[in-house]
Motif scaffolding. Structure first.
Motif, mmCIF file in Angstrom:
data_model
loop_
_atom_site.group_PDB
_atom_site.id
_atom_site.type_symbol
_atom_site.label_atom_id
_atom_site.label_comp_id
_atom_site.label_asym_id
_atom_site.label_seq_id
_atom_site.Cartn_x
_atom_site.Cartn_y
_atom_site.Cartn_z
ATOM 1 N N THR A 13 0.731 -1.280 -0.082
ATOM 2 C CA THR A 13 0.049 0.140 -0.032
ATOM 3 C C THR A 13 0.967 1.253 -0.015
ATOM 4 O O THR A 13 2.346 1.172 0.181
ATOM 5 N N LYS A 15 0.559 5.548 1.094
ATOM 6 C CA LYS A 15 -0.352 6.578 2.080
ATOM 7 C C LYS A 15 -0.565 7.834 0.971
ATOM 8 O O LYS A 15 0.169 8.291 -0.133
ATOM 9 N N VAL A 38 -3.834 3.945 1.716
ATOM 10 C CA VAL A 38 -4.592 3.758 2.802
ATOM 11 C C VAL A 38 -4.259 5.019 3.586
ATOM 12 O O VAL A 38 -3.310 5.851 3.419
ATOM 13 N N ASN A 42 -5.081 2.596 8.377
ATOM 14 C CA ASN A 42 -4.899 1.462 7.437
ATOM 15 C C ASN A 42 -6.228 1.136 6.564
ATOM 16 O O ASN A 42 -6.477 0.084 6.237
ATOM 17 N N ARG A 133 -10.339 -1.966 7.624
ATOM 18 C CA ARG A 133 -8.856 -1.993 7.347
ATOM 19 C C ARG A 133 -8.602 -2.899 6.162
ATOM 20 O O ARG A 133 -9.501 -3.864 6.010
#
Length: 151
Positions: A13, A15, A38, A42, A133
């Motif tokens: 992932t 950010k 995310v 998360n 999540r």
């Protein structure tokens, strides 16, 4: 067969505040075409893919230069081109990510996951927990593998 049976559990992932340079490095080094975005908890807030990097239409510095491809075609001078590319890669993920994300839960039937992908033109669908999540991801290749292994 359910989403949990075919999903990739070790999800890569990024950010929201990561840069396009960060994303490009991940896509190239991991040989993947996109990743979920995310937040600090998360939770999935978007997706970013090769297509977002290539076709994003954010104006870079000149009103007559719009896309990465435009920059490549416009600048014959390598130094100017490199300068514009550096600006492009400093752009934050949240500025270009796709925010319309369809996710599934682990018990979602694989056929339903495939239908979501086909109807929406998605290449990947995040699998989320009850608290939203990310716990997995299913790519089109995962569905093809499942079909192949089912025979």
């Amino acid at each position: 067969m359910e989403a949990k049976d075919i999903m990739t559990r070790d999800v890569i992932t990024v950010k929201e505040n990561d840069t396009l340079e960060d994303v490009a490095a991940i896509l190239v080094n991991k040989h993947i075409s996109g990743v979920p975005v995310v937040n600090e908890e998360n939770q999935v807030v978007g997706l970013i893919s090769e297509n977002d990097l290539i076709s994003q239409h954010k104006k870079i510095s000149r009103s007559d230069v719009g896309t990465l491809l435009d920059i490549m075609l416009y600048y014959q001078n390598r130094d100017l081109y490199e300068k514009e590319i550096k600006k492009f890669f400093r752009v934050r993920v949240q500025e270009v990510m796709t925010t319309e994300v369809k996710s599934v839960i682990p018990s979602t039937p694989v056929g339903e996951v495939a239908e979501i992908m086909i109807k929406n033109g998605f290449n990947r669908v995040p699998v989320i927990s009850k608290n939203r999540r990310i716990i997995g991801i299913i790519a089109r290749a995962d569905i093809i593998k499942a079909i192949h292994n089912f025979r």
